[in-house]
Design a protein around this motif. Structure first.
Motif: not given
Length: 127
Positions: A18, A22, A25-26
């Motif tokens: 996760q 994340e 994604k960032l």
């Protein structure tokens, strides 16, 4: 105890996946933001350059019109003097009794006429 370790390992692996998702994604958001910021500044610069180019062309056109206006006014002044001189000559011949002398018509000194002629010559040479 092994089972507890396996559960903990699985939960840690899940949280790691996760966190990696994340993080990616960032990173993608950060890349897109910097790209948009750079694109925005480039497009703003392009818009500013285009507007400045239009301003320079308009200013150049305006200056050319002013120059042409001054040139035409000089030419018209010269034609007016020639016309007045011609009318004075006609008056001396007897066609019009109102103007009898060339000096009365022109009202300009010899120096002024010479200066005006020099200006016309310099304008003609520069053109």
């Amino acid at each position: 105890e092994k089972e507890i370790w396996n559960r903990e390992k699985l939960s840690l692996q899940k949280s790691l996946k996760q966190a990696d998702a994340e993080l990616s994604k960032l990173r993608a958001e950060l890349r897109s933001e910097t790209f948009l910021r750079e694109l925005g500044s480039d497009s703003e610069n392009a818009v500013l350059r285009r507007i400045y180019g239009k301003y320079l062309r308009a200013e150049s056109f305006r200056k050319a019109l002013i120059y042409q206006k001054k040139y035409l006014l000089l030419l018209l002044g010269g034609f007016q003097e020639c016309e007045e001189a011609t009318l004075a000559l006609i008056a001396r011949m007897g066609g019009q009794p109102s103007y009898t002398d060339l000096e009365i018509i022109t009202h300009h000194s010899k120096g002024f006429t010479r200066f005006r002629s020099a200006v016309r010559v310099s304008i003609a040479i520069s053109r």
